[in-house]
Design a protein around this motif. Structure first.
Motif, PDB file in Angstrom:
ATOM      1  N   PHE A   1       0.893  -1.655   0.258  1.00 24.45           N
ATOM      2  CA  PHE A   1       0.256   0.055   0.684  1.00 24.45           C
ATOM      3  C   PHE A   1       0.841   0.929   0.127  1.00 24.45           C
ATOM      4  O   PHE A   1       0.654   2.309  -0.663  1.00 24.45           O
ATOM      5  N   LEU A   2       1.996   1.215   0.542  1.00 27.15           N
ATOM      6  CA  LEU A   2       2.873   2.565   0.613  1.00 27.15           C
ATOM      7  C   LEU A   2       3.660   2.835  -0.530  1.00 27.15           C
ATOM      8  O   LEU A   2       3.504   3.642  -0.973  1.00 27.15           O
ATOM      9  N   ALA A   3       4.205   1.785  -0.980  1.00 29.12           N
ATOM     10  CA  ALA A   3       4.447   1.944  -2.571  1.00 29.12           C
ATOM     11  C   ALA A   3       3.696   1.796  -3.300  1.00 29.12           C
ATOM     12  O   ALA A   3       4.354   3.279  -4.086  1.00 29.12           O
ATOM     13  N   ASP A   4       2.700   1.796  -3.439  1.00 31.29           N
ATOM     14  CA  ASP A   4       1.349   2.250  -4.374  1.00 31.29           C
ATOM     15  C   ASP A   4       1.069   3.953  -4.207  1.00 31.29           C
ATOM     16  O   ASP A   4       1.299   4.508  -4.880  1.00 31.29           O
ATOM     17  N   TRP A   5       0.846   4.469  -3.003  1.00 29.81           N
ATOM     18  CA  TRP A   5       1.049   5.307  -2.166  1.00 29.81           C
ATOM     19  C   TRP A   5       2.166   6.686  -3.024  1.00 29.81           C
ATOM     20  O   TRP A   5       1.834   7.893  -3.316  1.00 29.81           O
ATOM     21  N   VAL A   6       3.267   6.179  -2.599  1.00 28.68           N
ATOM     22  CA  VAL A   6       3.735   6.970  -3.030  1.00 28.68           C
ATOM     23  C   VAL A   6       4.535   6.670  -4.326  1.00 28.68           C
ATOM     24  O   VAL A   6       4.768   8.229  -5.016  1.00 28.68           O
ATOM     25  N   LYS A   7       4.180   5.945  -5.427  1.00 33.48           N
ATOM     26  CA  LYS A   7       3.814   6.324  -6.757  1.00 33.48           C
ATOM     27  C   LYS A   7       2.747   6.786  -7.438  1.00 33.48           C
ATOM     28  O   LYS A   7       2.847   7.489  -8.564  1.00 33.48           O
TER      29      LYS A   7
END
Length: 65
Positions: free
Chosen positions: A46-52
């Protein structure tokens, strides 16, 4: 009566030889057995997708092209 049995996952252990880092292996096994470890993968995704999806990341990717 309860018993604790720890398995050794793939912690770079080869063969039947004893590990040279028993504390590291214990910590790794303990972390894999905690509820937090179960949540780490979805939260990390989730955090990786959010940062992207942040405007700064989108701008950075656009400038790289």
């Amino acid at each position: 009566m309860s018993s604790l049995s720890l398995h050794h996952g793939d912690h770079d252990i080869h063969g039947d030889s004893l590990s040279l880092h028993p504390v590291r292996d214990f910590v790794a096994d303990w972390l894999e057995a905690t509820p937090a470890a179960i949540m780490m993968r979805p939260v990390g995704a989730f955090l990786a997708d959010w940062v992207k999806a942040t405007p700064l990341a989108i701008l950075y990717r656009t400038l790289q092209r």
